[in-house]
Design a protein around this motif. Structure first.
Motif, PDB file in Angstrom:
ATOM      1  N   SER A  80       0.835  -1.208   0.000  1.00  0.00           N
ATOM      2  CA  SER A  80       0.000   0.000   0.000  1.00  0.00           C
ATOM      3  C   SER A  80       0.868   1.256   0.000  1.00  0.00           C
ATOM      4  O   SER A  80       0.541   2.236  -0.666  1.00  0.00           O
ATOM      5  CB  SER A  80      -0.957   0.001   1.189  1.00  0.00           C
ATOM      6  OG  SER A  80      -0.254   0.081   2.404  1.00  0.00           O
ATOM      7  N   ARG A  81       1.999   1.223   0.713  1.00  0.00           N
ATOM      8  CA  ARG A  81       2.894   2.391   0.731  1.00  0.00           C
ATOM      9  C   ARG A  81       3.557   2.610  -0.623  1.00  0.00           C
ATOM     10  O   ARG A  81       3.699   3.746  -1.067  1.00  0.00           O
ATOM     11  CB  ARG A  81       3.938   2.247   1.835  1.00  0.00           C
ATOM     12  CG  ARG A  81       3.324   2.505   3.210  1.00  0.00           C
ATOM     13  CD  ARG A  81       4.353   2.570   4.311  1.00  0.00           C
ATOM     14  NE  ARG A  81       4.620   1.197   4.746  1.00  0.00           N
ATOM     15  CZ  ARG A  81       5.824   0.651   4.817  1.00  0.00           C
ATOM     16  NH1 ARG A  81       6.883   1.340   4.527  1.00  0.00           N
ATOM     17  NH2 ARG A  81       5.968  -0.592   5.213  1.00  0.00           N
ATOM     18  N   ILE A  82       3.936   1.538  -1.300  1.00  0.00           N
ATOM     19  CA  ILE A  82       4.545   1.661  -2.624  1.00  0.00           C
ATOM     20  C   ILE A  82       3.549   2.253  -3.618  1.00  0.00           C
ATOM     21  O   ILE A  82       3.880   3.154  -4.388  1.00  0.00           O
ATOM     22  CB  ILE A  82       5.068   0.297  -3.127  1.00  0.00           C
ATOM     23  CG1 ILE A  82       6.316  -0.098  -2.337  1.00  0.00           C
ATOM     24  CG2 ILE A  82       5.364   0.333  -4.623  1.00  0.00           C
ATOM     25  CD1 ILE A  82       6.803  -1.500  -2.619  1.00  0.00           C
ATOM     26  N   ILE A  83       2.321   1.760  -3.579  1.00  0.00           N
ATOM     27  CA  ILE A  83       1.293   2.255  -4.503  1.00  0.00           C
ATOM     28  C   ILE A  83       0.987   3.724  -4.230  1.00  0.00           C
ATOM     29  O   ILE A  83       0.875   4.531  -5.153  1.00  0.00           O
ATOM     30  CB  ILE A  83       0.011   1.397  -4.414  1.00  0.00           C
ATOM     31  CG1 ILE A  83       0.317  -0.050  -4.802  1.00  0.00           C
ATOM     32  CG2 ILE A  83      -1.103   1.987  -5.255  1.00  0.00           C
ATOM     33  CD1 ILE A  83       0.895  -0.264  -6.177  1.00  0.00           C
ATOM     34  N   GLU A  84       0.865   4.108  -2.960  1.00  0.00           N
ATOM     35  CA  GLU A  84       0.595   5.508  -2.621  1.00  0.00           C
ATOM     36  C   GLU A  84       1.748   6.415  -3.051  1.00  0.00           C
ATOM     37  O   GLU A  84       1.520   7.508  -3.566  1.00  0.00           O
ATOM     38  CB  GLU A  84       0.323   5.658  -1.127  1.00  0.00           C
ATOM     39  CG  GLU A  84      -1.011   5.082  -0.695  1.00  0.00           C
ATOM     40  CD  GLU A  84      -2.189   5.635  -1.475  1.00  0.00           C
ATOM     41  OE1 GLU A  84      -2.281   6.879  -1.636  1.00  0.00           O
ATOM     42  OE2 GLU A  84      -3.018   4.833  -1.935  1.00  0.00           O
ATOM     43  N   ALA A  85       2.983   5.965  -2.864  1.00  0.00           N
ATOM     44  CA  ALA A  85       4.139   6.752  -3.276  1.00  0.00           C
ATOM     45  C   ALA A  85       4.148   6.925  -4.793  1.00  0.00           C
ATOM     46  O   ALA A  85       4.453   8.009  -5.306  1.00  0.00           O
ATOM     47  CB  ALA A  85       5.429   6.092  -2.810  1.00  0.00           C
ATOM     48  N   LYS A  86       3.773   5.880  -5.510  1.00  0.00           N
ATOM     49  CA  LYS A  86       3.717   5.954  -6.971  1.00  0.00           C
ATOM     50  C   LYS A  86       2.653   6.954  -7.415  1.00  0.00           C
ATOM     51  O   LYS A  86       2.880   7.740  -8.330  1.00  0.00           O
ATOM     52  CB  LYS A  86       3.429   4.570  -7.548  1.00  0.00           C
ATOM     53  CG  LYS A  86       3.453   4.521  -9.046  1.00  0.00           C
ATOM     54  CD  LYS A  86       3.226   3.110  -9.537  1.00  0.00           C
ATOM     55  CE  LYS A  86       3.209   3.068 -11.051  1.00  0.00           C
ATOM     56  NZ  LYS A  86       2.954   1.729 -11.567  1.00  0.00           N
ATOM     57  N   LYS A  87       1.494   6.937  -6.749  1.00  0.00           N
ATOM     58  CA  LYS A  87       0.432   7.893  -7.086  1.00  0.00           C
ATOM     59  C   LYS A  87       0.895   9.323  -6.860  1.00  0.00           C
ATOM     60  O   LYS A  87       0.624  10.209  -7.664  1.00  0.00           O
ATOM     61  CB  LYS A  87      -0.818   7.612  -6.246  1.00  0.00           C
ATOM     62  CG  LYS A  87      -1.575   6.387  -6.665  1.00  0.00           C
ATOM     63  CD  LYS A  87      -2.776   6.178  -5.750  1.00  0.00           C
ATOM     64  CE  LYS A  87      -3.477   4.882  -6.021  1.00  0.00           C
ATOM     65  NZ  LYS A  87      -4.573   4.642  -5.073  1.00  0.00           N
ATOM     66  N   LEU A  88       1.599   9.552  -5.747  1.00  0.00           N
ATOM     67  CA  LEU A  88       2.122  10.893  -5.463  1.00  0.00           C
ATOM     68  C   LEU A  88       3.129  11.326  -6.513  1.00  0.00           C
ATOM     69  O   LEU A  88       3.113  12.469  -6.962  1.00  0.00           O
ATOM     70  CB  LEU A  88       2.760  10.938  -4.074  1.00  0.00           C
ATOM     71  CG  LEU A  88       1.811  10.887  -2.891  1.00  0.00           C
ATOM     72  CD1 LEU A  88       2.605  10.760  -1.595  1.00  0.00           C
ATOM     73  CD2 LEU A  88       0.925  12.116  -2.855  1.00  0.00           C
ATOM     74  N   ILE A 131       3.360  10.290  -9.634  1.00  0.00           N
ATOM     75  CA  ILE A 131       2.645  10.554 -10.889  1.00  0.00           C
ATOM     76  C   ILE A 131       1.933  11.899 -10.811  1.00  0.00           C
ATOM     77  O   ILE A 131       1.976  12.686 -11.750  1.00  0.00           O
ATOM     78  CB  ILE A 131       1.659   9.412 -11.216  1.00  0.00           C
ATOM     79  CG1 ILE A 131       2.448   8.147 -11.585  1.00  0.00           C
ATOM     80  CG2 ILE A 131       0.705   9.795 -12.334  1.00  0.00           C
ATOM     81  CD1 ILE A 131       1.602   6.899 -11.689  1.00  0.00           C
ATOM     82  N   GLY A 132       1.298  12.159  -9.670  1.00  0.00           N
ATOM     83  CA  GLY A 132       0.609  13.443  -9.491  1.00  0.00           C
ATOM     84  C   GLY A 132       1.560  14.618  -9.570  1.00  0.00           C
ATOM     85  O   GLY A 132       1.265  15.637 -10.193  1.00  0.00           O
ATOM     86  N   ASN A 133       2.734  14.486  -8.972  1.00  0.00           N
ATOM     87  CA  ASN A 133       3.732  15.555  -9.025  1.00  0.00           C
ATOM     88  C   ASN A 133       4.277  15.754 -10.431  1.00  0.00           C
ATOM     89  O   ASN A 133       4.524  16.868 -10.846  1.00  0.00           O
ATOM     90  CB  ASN A 133       4.884  15.268  -8.049  1.00  0.00           C
ATOM     91  CG  ASN A 133       4.483  15.471  -6.621  1.00  0.00           C
ATOM     92  OD1 ASN A 133       3.529  16.170  -6.321  1.00  0.00           O
ATOM     93  ND2 ASN A 133       5.207  14.843  -5.711  1.00  0.00           N
ATOM     94  N   ASN A 134       4.450  14.661 -11.165  1.00  0.00           N
ATOM     95  CA  ASN A 134       4.940  14.770 -12.537  1.00  0.00           C
ATOM     96  C   ASN A 134       3.933  15.484 -13.431  1.00  0.00           C
ATOM     97  O   ASN A 134       4.307  16.277 -14.280  1.00  0.00           O
ATOM     98  CB  ASN A 134       5.283  13.390 -13.112  1.00  0.00           C
ATOM     99  CG  ASN A 134       6.558  12.833 -12.552  1.00  0.00           C
ATOM    100  OD1 ASN A 134       7.395  13.570 -12.036  1.00  0.00           O
ATOM    101  ND2 ASN A 134       6.740  11.538 -12.648  1.00  0.00           N
ATOM    102  N   HIS A 135       2.646  15.205 -13.232  1.00  0.00           N
ATOM    103  CA  HIS A 135       1.611  15.881 -14.012  1.00  0.00           C
ATOM    104  C   HIS A 135       1.561  17.366 -13.665  1.00  0.00           C
ATOM    105  O   HIS A 135       1.396  18.202 -14.542  1.00  0.00           O
ATOM    106  CB  HIS A 135       0.233  15.240 -13.786  1.00  0.00           C
ATOM    107  CG  HIS A 135       0.074  13.928 -14.459  1.00  0.00           C
ATOM    108  ND1 HIS A 135       0.102  13.775 -15.819  1.00  0.00           N
ATOM    109  CD2 HIS A 135      -0.103  12.674 -13.958  1.00  0.00           C
ATOM    110  CE1 HIS A 135      -0.062  12.505 -16.131  1.00  0.00           C
ATOM    111  NE2 HIS A 135      -0.179  11.809 -15.022  1.00  0.00           N
TER     112      HIS A 135
END
Length: 81
Positions: free
Chosen positions: A63-71, A73-77
């Protein structure tokens, strides 16, 4: 009789196992995947237990890996706008 052959999951790095486990579990809970995926979950669980990692730690790390990935991706956008 020779040594019993392990699953493909025995050869994967922990981070990849974590991602598979977390995503498969989430999709099963959402009803997206079939019951056949429970077999894959069991294979992953057997692999990480042999490596001395608890299932709770596996799910938490996933869950921590997935949340970090979402963050990320959000920062890159946000940076491309």
């Amino acid at each position: 009789m020779g040594k019993e052959e392990g699953s493909i999951y025995d050869k994967l790095p922990l981070e990849l196992l974590v991602r598979f486990y977390y995503e498969i579990n989430r999709n099963i809970q959402k009803g997206i995947l079939t019951d056949a995926m429970y077999h894959e979950i069991r294979l992953i669980e057997q692999t990480v237990l042999r490596r001395g990692i608890s299932l709770e730690k596996l799910y938490d790390k996933g869950s921590r890996i997935i949340e970090a990935k979402k963050l990320l991706i959000g920062n890159n956008h946000a940076n491309t706008k």
